[in-house]
Design an enzyme around this catalytic site. Structure first.
Site, PDB file in Angstrom:
ATOM      1  N   TYR A  43      -6.281   8.099   0.415  1.00  0.00           N
ATOM      2  CA  TYR A  43      -5.926   6.902   1.182  1.00  0.00           C
ATOM      3  C   TYR A  43      -7.164   6.333   1.897  1.00  0.00           C
ATOM      4  O   TYR A  43      -7.423   5.123   1.873  1.00  0.00           O
ATOM      5  CB  TYR A  43      -4.847   7.288   2.190  1.00  0.00           C
ATOM      6  CG  TYR A  43      -4.264   6.170   3.004  1.00  0.00           C
ATOM      7  CD1 TYR A  43      -3.411   5.225   2.431  1.00  0.00           C
ATOM      8  CD2 TYR A  43      -4.541   6.056   4.368  1.00  0.00           C
ATOM      9  CE1 TYR A  43      -2.844   4.217   3.192  1.00  0.00           C
ATOM     10  CE2 TYR A  43      -3.975   5.046   5.141  1.00  0.00           C
ATOM     11  CZ  TYR A  43      -3.134   4.128   4.545  1.00  0.00           C
ATOM     12  OH  TYR A  43      -2.580   3.127   5.312  1.00  0.00           O
TER      13      TYR A  43
ATOM     14  N   GLY B 133       0.845  -1.194   0.000  1.00  0.00           N
ATOM     15  CA  GLY B 133       0.000   0.000   0.000  1.00  0.00           C
ATOM     16  C   GLY B 133       0.874   1.234   0.000  1.00  0.00           C
ATOM     17  O   GLY B 133       2.047   1.180   0.379  1.00  0.00           O
TER      18      GLY B 133
HETATM   19  P1  NAI Z   1       5.749   0.484   3.763  1.00  0.00           P
HETATM   20  O1  NAI Z   1       5.708   1.665   2.866  1.00  0.00           O
HETATM   21  O2  NAI Z   1       6.856   0.386   4.772  1.00  0.00           O
HETATM   22  O3  NAI Z   1       5.785  -0.867   2.886  1.00  0.00           O
HETATM   23  C1  NAI Z   1       4.920  -1.067   1.787  1.00  0.00           C
HETATM   24  C2  NAI Z   1       5.579  -2.031   0.821  1.00  0.00           C
HETATM   25  O4  NAI Z   1       4.694  -2.172  -0.300  1.00  0.00           O
HETATM   26  C3  NAI Z   1       6.916  -1.518   0.281  1.00  0.00           C
HETATM   27  O5  NAI Z   1       7.910  -2.531   0.376  1.00  0.00           O
HETATM   28  C4  NAI Z   1       6.600  -1.156  -1.166  1.00  0.00           C
HETATM   29  O6  NAI Z   1       7.706  -1.315  -2.055  1.00  0.00           O
HETATM   30  C5  NAI Z   1       5.473  -2.132  -1.484  1.00  0.00           C
HETATM   31  N1  NAI Z   1       4.669  -1.660  -2.622  1.00  0.00           N
HETATM   32  C6  NAI Z   1       4.186  -0.412  -2.820  1.00  0.00           C
HETATM   33  N2  NAI Z   1       3.577  -0.353  -4.019  1.00  0.00           N
HETATM   34  C7  NAI Z   1       3.674  -1.583  -4.591  1.00  0.00           C
HETATM   35  C8  NAI Z   1       3.254  -2.144  -5.825  1.00  0.00           C
HETATM   36  N3  NAI Z   1       2.606  -1.400  -6.749  1.00  0.00           N
HETATM   37  N4  NAI Z   1       3.530  -3.438  -6.093  1.00  0.00           N
HETATM   38  C9  NAI Z   1       4.183  -4.205  -5.173  1.00  0.00           C
HETATM   39  N5  NAI Z   1       4.622  -3.724  -3.982  1.00  0.00           N
HETATM   40  C10 NAI Z   1       4.365  -2.429  -3.691  1.00  0.00           C
HETATM   41  O7  NAI Z   1       4.311   0.425   4.478  1.00  0.00           O
HETATM   42  P2  NAI Z   1       3.864  -0.241   5.869  1.00  0.00           P
HETATM   43  O8  NAI Z   1       3.851   0.809   6.908  1.00  0.00           O
HETATM   44  O9  NAI Z   1       4.594  -1.493   6.129  1.00  0.00           O
HETATM   45  O10 NAI Z   1       2.322  -0.582   5.540  1.00  0.00           O
HETATM   46  C11 NAI Z   1       1.895  -1.823   5.012  1.00  0.00           C
HETATM   47  C12 NAI Z   1       0.391  -1.777   4.826  1.00  0.00           C
HETATM   48  O11 NAI Z   1      -0.251  -1.447   6.082  1.00  0.00           O
HETATM   49  C13 NAI Z   1      -0.085  -0.727   3.821  1.00  0.00           C
HETATM   50  O12 NAI Z   1      -1.187  -1.241   3.095  1.00  0.00           O
HETATM   51  C14 NAI Z   1      -0.508   0.426   4.717  1.00  0.00           C
HETATM   52  O13 NAI Z   1      -1.447   1.235   4.077  1.00  0.00           O
HETATM   53  C15 NAI Z   1      -1.086  -0.308   5.893  1.00  0.00           C
HETATM   54  N6  NAI Z   1      -1.131   0.485   7.123  1.00  0.00           N
HETATM   55  C16 NAI Z   1       0.020   0.900   7.761  1.00  0.00           C
HETATM   56  C17 NAI Z   1      -0.052   1.640   8.935  1.00  0.00           C
HETATM   57  C18 NAI Z   1       1.156   2.096   9.702  1.00  0.00           C
HETATM   58  O14 NAI Z   1       1.021   2.705  10.771  1.00  0.00           O
HETATM   59  N7  NAI Z   1       2.371   1.848   9.243  1.00  0.00           N
HETATM   60  C19 NAI Z   1      -1.358   2.014   9.513  1.00  0.00           C
HETATM   61  C20 NAI Z   1      -2.487   1.533   8.771  1.00  0.00           C
HETATM   62  C21 NAI Z   1      -2.351   0.791   7.627  1.00  0.00           C
END
Ligand code: NAI
Length: 452
Positions: free
Chosen positions: A358, A290
């Site tokens: 988002y 995401g």
């Molecule tokens: P992050 O940005 O650290 O990791 C996201 C990963 O997804 C990255 O490795 C990125 O390269 C990959 N990615 C992005 N676009 C892509 C694509 N088109 N194809 C394949 N891979 C792709 O994010 P994080 O913090 O680990 O978040 C993970 C999930 O949890 C996301 O969906 C985010 O929206 C959700 N989330 C996170 C929160 C937080 O506090 N960190 C809170 C609520 C939801």
């Protein structure tokens, strides 16, 4: 990962003294899951007299727990399970509620209170629905009152559901365990008798193959590690630009890496063909990848809006269509069916300033899982979402200090969650023991004060 040095400080002797004297928040060190730790470290008190209570008592005793109906005034309590499954009027809640209240001062740190009741939506009787909604209200309020890393959550049973169902046991065990450390004020709905309890609770995903998108870092990497720890073989997916980090995660979990942009038209087909080629099966898909592109709506441009919608929701809809067409992602009746778990966000529930794109995408995920439940059921599978609140990741580490400090304390546990907390909930929803739960969005947010 960002360091929460305040929580470390509070949990030293001198830190506790100073912060208490100043009336500052008291974030506790949460009891988190490790395979060799006891399920719950102390007595479990079962309250509420109904047939269901004998069934649950046998289940808990079968897990080797110290189950009590009464407990001495000096003894410490590790968990309270309160049954309200026969409540027919709000006035009938009183006896059990007050018995729960009487135990709260005896709770150990990181204790659990779990209410069990029938689904309010499944009755047309005003008094019965009022009683059931009453249990929801009191559970949420109680969660706000818990101290020292303790939580309160509910299990909501379908009207006809036999309380001896494996999925009820699965929900109960998840909520008692350290796996649910950052889940509070939430409800797990159990709708069907499906489900199978694992032979080995330390490896509930043994033999299964799982795909995790966005696995190169953050929450996705934690999901890959947790699913691997629970016995699954893992396919780690991320964009080619994250190839090196992706390979490192895949190696660490003895899995395989698939470099793929999930917005590709044939992303679902590419995942299926990789799973078929390397493992000959596919059981679990975690849509974790995401992105955020924050801007006030008045300043929003199409690049920011469209990219967030494309990555966070359109790609998932497209991949799910491909998965549901495939024989690889289907199971005969009587076996454990396929699982999809998606990442939503509390922003998708409460909204958030600067995040209209988002929030639209994450609310979209919540809609998608509830509408896809029937399709998955036809394959004896489930689809659910997890909505994290403030999680300590590289993303949140970049927030300005003051905003981050406020955001991470604004929940009932006074701290941010860890990527592992989100991963544990996903592993639970992916497990055979959760087969009776589908279409649900479960928050992992420490009962964030924003939103419901
Ligand atoms: P992050 O940005 O650290 O990791 C996201 C990963 O997804 C990255 O490795 C990125 O390269 C990959 N990615 C992005 N676009 C892509 C694509 N088109 N194809 C394949 N891979 C792709 O994010 P994080 O913090 O680990 O978040 C993970 C999930 O949890 C996301 O969906 C985010 O929206 C959700 N989330 C996170 C929160 C937080 O506090 N960190 C809170 C609520 C939801």
């Amino acid at each position: 990962m960002a360091q929460d040095s305040y929580t470390e400080f509070v949990n030293t002797g001198v830190g506790k003294k100073i912060t208490k004297a100043l009336g500052l928040p008291q974030p506790a060190k949460l009891r988190r899951y490790t395979p060799d730790a006891p399920l719950i470290p102390g007595p479990v008190v079962l309250l509420g007299a109904s047939e269901a209570s004998d069934i649950l008592a046998r289940r808990l005793l079968g897990w080797g727990l110290d189950v009590r109906r009464h407990i001495g005034p000096k003894e410490k309590v590790a968990a309270v399970v309160a049954l309200f499954d026969t409540a027919a009027t709000p006035a009938q809640l009183s006896e059990t509620v007050l018995a729960v209240g009487g135990l709260l001062k005896q709770l150990k740190a990181s204790a659990r209170v779990i209410t069990v009741f029938r689904d309010p939506a499944h009755t047309e009787d005003p008094a019965v629905r009022a009683a059931r909604k009453g249990v929801e209200g009191l559970t949420r309020s109680l969660a706000h009152e818990m101290r020292a890393g303790s939580t309160a959550n509910g299990i909501v049973l379908h009207e006809e559901l036999d309380i001896a169902s494996p999925s009820v046991a699965g929900a109960l065990r998840f909520l008692l365990s350290g796996r649910s450390a950052f889940v509070s004020g939430q409800f797990i709905t159990v709708d069907s008798v499906n489900g199978a309890l694992p032979e080995d609770w330390a490896a509930p995903l043994a033999g299964q193959v799982a795909v995790v998108t966005g696995a190169a870092r953050g929450i996705g990497a934690a999901i890959a590690r947790t699913l691997h720890r629970d016995g699954a073989r893992v396919i780690a997916v991320d964009i080619p630009a994250a190839g090196e980090q992706l390979a490192a995660v895949a190696n660490e979990v003895a899995g395989t890496a698939l470099q793929l942009d999930i917005t590709d038209d044939d992303a679902g087909e590419q995942i299926l063909s990789h799973a078929d080629q390397y493992y000959g099966r596919l059981d679990i898909v975690v849509h974790n990848a995401g992105i955020t592109r924050d801007k006030l709506l008045a300043n929003m441009d199409s690049a920011r809006w469209d990219s967030v919608i494309a990555v966070n929701i359109e790609s998932q809809l497209r991949m799910n269509r491909a998965l549901l067409k495939s024989d690889l992602f289907n199971r005969p009746e009587g076996t454990v069916g396929p699982r999809i778990v998606s990442l939503a966000s509390t922003s998708g529930i409460a909204g958030n300033r600067g995040q209209s794109n988002y929030a639209a995408s994450k609310a979209g995920v919540i809609g998608m899982v509830s509408a896809s439940s029937a399709q998955l059921q036809a394959r004896h599978g489930t689809i659910n979402a997890v909505a994290p609140g403030f999680i300590e990741t590289e993303m949140t580490a970049k927030m300005p200090f003051a905003t981050r400090e406020v955001a991470r304390r604004l929940n009932s546990l006074n701290q941010g969650g860890r990527p592992e907390d989100v991963a544990e909930t996903i592993a639970y929803l992916a497990s055979p023991a959760a087969a009776g739960t589908s279409g649900l969005t479960l928050r992992v947010c420490g009962q964030n004060l924003v939103g419901a």
